[in-house]
Design a protein around this motif. Structure first.
Motif, PDB file in Angstrom:
ATOM      1  N   ALA A 135       2.828   9.236  -0.449  1.00  0.00           N
ATOM      2  CA  ALA A 135       1.454   9.082  -0.166  1.00  0.00           C
ATOM      3  C   ALA A 135       0.830  10.333   0.831  1.00  0.00           C
ATOM      4  O   ALA A 135      -0.301  10.654   0.296  1.00  0.00           O
ATOM      5  N   MET A 136       1.416  10.652   1.805  1.00  0.00           N
ATOM      6  CA  MET A 136       1.041  11.603   2.536  1.00  0.00           C
ATOM      7  C   MET A 136       1.043  13.029   2.003  1.00  0.00           C
ATOM      8  O   MET A 136      -0.056  13.681   2.421  1.00  0.00           O
ATOM      9  N   THR A 137       1.741  13.315   0.944  1.00  0.00           N
ATOM     10  CA  THR A 137       1.504  14.712   0.422  1.00  0.00           C
ATOM     11  C   THR A 137       0.928  14.731  -0.930  1.00  0.00           C
ATOM     12  O   THR A 137       0.422  15.712  -1.242  1.00  0.00           O
ATOM     13  N   LEU A 138       0.794  13.594  -1.711  1.00  0.00           N
ATOM     14  CA  LEU A 138      -0.034  13.607  -2.763  1.00  0.00           C
ATOM     15  C   LEU A 138      -1.405  13.100  -2.674  1.00  0.00           C
ATOM     16  O   LEU A 138      -2.324  13.531  -3.605  1.00  0.00           O
ATOM     17  N   PHE A 139      -1.600  12.404  -1.769  1.00  0.00           N
ATOM     18  CA  PHE A 139      -3.091  11.828  -1.594  1.00  0.00           C
ATOM     19  C   PHE A 139      -3.994  12.246  -0.318  1.00  0.00           C
ATOM     20  O   PHE A 139      -3.322  12.443   0.449  1.00  0.00           O
ATOM     21  N   GLY A 140      -5.274  12.043  -0.502  1.00  0.00           N
ATOM     22  CA  GLY A 140      -6.062  12.493   0.426  1.00  0.00           C
ATOM     23  C   GLY A 140      -7.457  12.183   0.673  1.00  0.00           C
ATOM     24  O   GLY A 140      -7.472  10.975  -0.181  1.00  0.00           O
ATOM     25  N   PRO A 141      -8.243  12.334   1.659  1.00  0.00           N
ATOM     26  CA  PRO A 141      -9.626  11.631   1.499  1.00  0.00           C
ATOM     27  C   PRO A 141     -10.397  11.528   0.341  1.00  0.00           C
ATOM     28  O   PRO A 141     -10.671  12.744  -0.422  1.00  0.00           O
ATOM     29  N   GLY A 142     -10.924  10.223  -0.057  1.00  0.00           N
ATOM     30  CA  GLY A 142     -11.504  10.209  -1.262  1.00  0.00           C
ATOM     31  C   GLY A 142     -10.750   9.829  -2.595  1.00  0.00           C
ATOM     32  O   GLY A 142     -11.501   9.271  -3.540  1.00  0.00           O
ATOM     33  N   ASP A 143      -9.450  10.180  -2.583  1.00  0.00           N
ATOM     34  CA  ASP A 143      -8.719   9.744  -3.777  1.00  0.00           C
ATOM     35  C   ASP A 143      -8.572   8.272  -3.956  1.00  0.00           C
ATOM     36  O   ASP A 143      -8.352   7.636  -2.677  1.00  0.00           O
ATOM     37  N   GLU A 144      -8.607   7.594  -5.206  1.00  0.00           N
ATOM     38  CA  GLU A 144      -8.198   6.473  -5.488  1.00  0.00           C
ATOM     39  C   GLU A 144      -6.932   6.457  -5.931  1.00  0.00           C
ATOM     40  O   GLU A 144      -6.279   7.047  -6.624  1.00  0.00           O
ATOM     41  N   VAL A 145      -6.079   5.186  -5.494  1.00  0.00           N
ATOM     42  CA  VAL A 145      -4.985   5.123  -5.846  1.00  0.00           C
ATOM     43  C   VAL A 145      -4.878   3.488  -6.270  1.00  0.00           C
ATOM     44  O   VAL A 145      -4.963   2.601  -5.667  1.00  0.00           O
ATOM     45  N   ILE A 146      -4.163   3.287  -7.565  1.00  0.00           N
ATOM     46  CA  ILE A 146      -4.183   2.031  -8.179  1.00  0.00           C
ATOM     47  C   ILE A 146      -3.051   1.400  -7.967  1.00  0.00           C
ATOM     48  O   ILE A 146      -1.986   1.945  -8.157  1.00  0.00           O
ATOM     49  N   THR A 147      -2.922   0.229  -7.636  1.00  0.00           N
ATOM     50  CA  THR A 147      -1.465  -0.563  -7.510  1.00  0.00           C
ATOM     51  C   THR A 147      -1.982  -2.080  -8.029  1.00  0.00           C
ATOM     52  O   THR A 147      -3.058  -2.490  -8.099  1.00  0.00           O
ATOM     53  N   HIS A 148      -0.982  -2.868  -8.170  1.00  0.00           N
ATOM     54  CA  HIS A 148      -1.143  -4.333  -8.593  1.00  0.00           C
ATOM     55  C   HIS A 148      -0.858  -5.381  -7.529  1.00  0.00           C
ATOM     56  O   HIS A 148      -0.239  -5.001  -6.530  1.00  0.00           O
ATOM     57  N   ALA A 149      -1.637  -6.542  -7.674  1.00  0.00           N
ATOM     58  CA  ALA A 149      -1.328  -7.785  -6.312  1.00  0.00           C
ATOM     59  C   ALA A 149      -1.015  -8.788  -7.279  1.00  0.00           C
ATOM     60  O   ALA A 149      -1.430  -9.006  -8.272  1.00  0.00           O
ATOM     61  N   PRO A 150      -0.502  -9.519  -6.612  1.00  0.00           N
ATOM     62  CA  PRO A 150       0.056  -9.517  -4.970  1.00  0.00           C
ATOM     63  C   PRO A 150       1.066  -8.392  -4.986  1.00  0.00           C
ATOM     64  O   PRO A 150       1.670  -7.741  -5.932  1.00  0.00           O
ATOM     65  N   TYR A 151       1.212  -7.819  -3.833  1.00  0.00           N
ATOM     66  CA  TYR A 151       1.563  -6.392  -3.464  1.00  0.00           C
ATOM     67  C   TYR A 151       2.119  -6.506  -2.012  1.00  0.00           C
ATOM     68  O   TYR A 151       1.933  -7.354  -1.298  1.00  0.00           O
ATOM     69  N   TRP A 152       3.303  -5.647  -2.046  1.00  0.00           N
ATOM     70  CA  TRP A 152       3.807  -5.345  -0.575  1.00  0.00           C
ATOM     71  C   TRP A 152       2.869  -4.565   0.054  1.00  0.00           C
ATOM     72  O   TRP A 152       2.627  -3.775  -0.271  1.00  0.00           O
ATOM     73  N   PRO A 153       2.793  -5.156   1.283  1.00  0.00           N
ATOM     74  CA  PRO A 153       1.543  -4.611   2.176  1.00  0.00           C
ATOM     75  C   PRO A 153       1.698  -3.114   2.571  1.00  0.00           C
ATOM     76  O   PRO A 153       0.608  -2.551   2.762  1.00  0.00           O
ATOM     77  N   THR A 154       2.991  -2.779   2.664  1.00  0.00           N
ATOM     78  CA  THR A 154       2.966  -1.338   3.209  1.00  0.00           C
ATOM     79  C   THR A 154       2.391  -0.315   2.168  1.00  0.00           C
ATOM     80  O   THR A 154       2.059   0.708   2.581  1.00  0.00           O
ATOM     81  N   LEU A 155       2.498  -0.555   0.850  1.00  0.00           N
ATOM     82  CA  LEU A 155       1.852   0.129  -0.158  1.00  0.00           C
ATOM     83  C   LEU A 155       0.478   0.609   0.085  1.00  0.00           C
ATOM     84  O   LEU A 155       0.134   1.651  -0.068  1.00  0.00           O
ATOM     85  N   THR A 156      -0.320  -0.480   0.363  1.00  0.00           N
ATOM     86  CA  THR A 156      -1.657  -0.118   0.423  1.00  0.00           C
ATOM     87  C   THR A 156      -1.915   0.449   1.919  1.00  0.00           C
ATOM     88  O   THR A 156      -2.878   1.296   1.908  1.00  0.00           O
ATOM     89  N   GLU A 157      -1.226  -0.067   2.867  1.00  0.00           N
ATOM     90  CA  GLU A 157      -1.453   0.554   4.281  1.00  0.00           C
ATOM     91  C   GLU A 157      -1.202   2.158   4.095  1.00  0.00           C
ATOM     92  O   GLU A 157      -1.837   2.772   4.660  1.00  0.00           O
ATOM     93  N   GLN A 158       0.033   2.582   3.553  1.00  0.00           N
ATOM     94  CA  GLN A 158       0.307   3.864   3.418  1.00  0.00           C
ATOM     95  C   GLN A 158      -0.817   4.728   2.574  1.00  0.00           C
ATOM     96  O   GLN A 158      -1.202   5.821   3.061  1.00  0.00           O
ATOM     97  N   ILE A 159      -1.536   4.262   1.681  1.00  0.00           N
ATOM     98  CA  ILE A 159      -2.347   4.803   0.786  1.00  0.00           C
ATOM     99  C   ILE A 159      -3.668   5.074   1.944  1.00  0.00           C
ATOM    100  O   ILE A 159      -4.242   6.243   1.919  1.00  0.00           O
ATOM    101  N   LYS A 160      -4.240   4.025   2.658  1.00  0.00           N
ATOM    102  CA  LYS A 160      -5.173   4.019   3.709  1.00  0.00           C
ATOM    103  C   LYS A 160      -4.758   5.097   4.676  1.00  0.00           C
ATOM    104  O   LYS A 160      -5.437   5.944   5.366  1.00  0.00           O
TER     105      LYS A 160
END
Length: 385
Positions: free
Chosen positions: A92-117
């Motif tokens: 997450a920290m090396t591929l994504f940055g401000p303004g990027d959108e990252v899609i995942t499916h819900a229900p989800y393991w919460p760490t996934l979305t927190e790392q995106i943020k």
């Protein structure tokens, strides 16, 4: 983690609790793995290693995926991390940055979305549904793609639902990702815990459709009952893995040297303990499902993978007047001394997650207490199948 801390506090106070919250195997680490760790200590393998992991372990990871999935990765395309969580974090920290959108499916393991943020990116959620077995459909994912989409994260088997993505669905995602320059990240931490012989060669699918934009994140934690050892890995194209290595070299540096030697043994030694654990989990899953199905207000399907039963308790909430499954979980712990994880943790109101990574005796007693709790809180609408 909150559930685990609460259970620990109660047990230290002398309170007996049935714990259905734990997201880790209850089996011991296999003996050959422990022997390898002792051997590392005996040979004073206790110094720094390369930040991205020893070559022997990176090769063992690549060889394991070649044997299991038929994919070919070089040492430089593998990084060893402090658990699957760090593999996902580095990604997450090396591929994504401000303004990027990252899609995942819900229900989800919460760490996934927190790392995106944490990467200053924006999580975009695509809902899966209980009446469809929480299946992950490519079209729903692709419908969420915009010009700002930078990545798609797929967790299969999924925590908390146990659902799998079909190879054909992932192939459709991979083909579109290749055309549009979108990264596809797979969380494969439960990849060894699939109960039926269904096609699930996700690394092979991504290698065929979008190898240069695919990151595979795995872990020794669940497959080899090594949660406390903290070892995972990411596999992907050289530039992405090099970036993750640069990040890791300035943060945590190498995974514990002794752990690395132990995981080499886990990956290269007999895989029989993995099958033994899977067979036991299958037996527990089937028995727990039979017990819970005695009350029609506890609606659940047998999960295809992982070791969680994801149960719809919305009927009980509506009858009792409890506001959330957090209230449900708190009341269950207070009245029956059974701990489980509320669905709000996974963006799934109305559901509870029960871990069956515990003994059959605990499952029998805990499910009996849960059924008693439901009868006590919704006696007027008691119904059985």
């Amino acid at each position: 983690m909150k559930v685990t801390a609460t259970v620990d506090r109660l047990r230290r106070a002398g309170v007996e609790v049935i714990d259905f919250g734990a997201g880790e195997p209850d089996f011991p680490t296999p003996n050959p793995v422990k022997v390898a760790a002792h051997d590392a200590l005996d040979h004073d393998f206790t110094k720094y290693t390369p930040p991205s992991g020893i070559a022997e372990l990176r090769r063992a990871v690549a060889d394991r995926y070649r044997a299991d999935y038929g994919v070919d990765y070089k040492d430089r395309e593998v990084i060893i991390t402090a658990g699957g969580k760090q593999a996902l974090y580095n990604t997450a920290m090396t591929l994504f940055g401000p303004g990027d959108e990252v899609i995942t499916h819900a229900p989800y393991w919460p760490t996934l979305t927190e790392q995106i943020k944490m990467a200053d990116a924006i999580p975009v959620l695509v809902r899966t549904h209980a009446d469809d077995g929480f299946a992950i459909h490519a079209q729903a994912i692709l419908d969420a793609v915009t010009p700002r989409t930078r990545g798609i994260i797929v967790n299969s088997p999924c925590n908390p639902t146990g659902a799998l993505i079909a190879e054909t669905e992932l192939a459709a995602i991979g083909e579109t990702a290749a055309r549009q320059g979108i990264w596809v990240i797979t969380d494969l931490c439960y990849e060894k815990l699939i109960y039926d012989k269904v096609p699930h060669n996700l690394p092979g699918v991504l290698a065929r459709t979008c190898r240069d934009q695919a990151i595979l994140c795995g872990s020794a934690s669940k497959a080899y009952s090594m949660t406390g050892w903290r070892c995972g890995w990411a596999i992907g194209p050289t530039n992405a893995i090099a970036a993750a290595g640069a990040l890791q070299s300035h943060s945590t540096s190498n995974v514990t040297s002794i752990t690395q030697k132990a995981v080499v043994q886990a990956l290269t030694g007999s895989q029989a303990p993995v099958q033994e654990m899977l067979d036991e989990y299958r037996s527990r899953r089937d028995q727990l499902h039979a017990w819970l199905s005695a009350d029609s207000r506890l609606r659940c399907r047998k999960p295809a993978g992982a070791f969680y039963m994801f149960v719809d308790v919305s009927d009980v909430l509506s009858l009792e007047g409890l506001r959330t499954t957090v209230d449900f979980a708190d009341a269950l712990l207070e009245e029956q001394r059974v701990a489980l994880t509320p669905g709000e943790a996974f963006d799934a109101p109305g559901f509870i997650r029960i871990s069956y990574a515990t003994s059959i005796e605990n499952l029998r007693e805990g499910s009996s207490r849960l059924l008693s709790f439901v009868r006590a809180h919704a006696p007027s609408a008691a119904a059985t199948r």
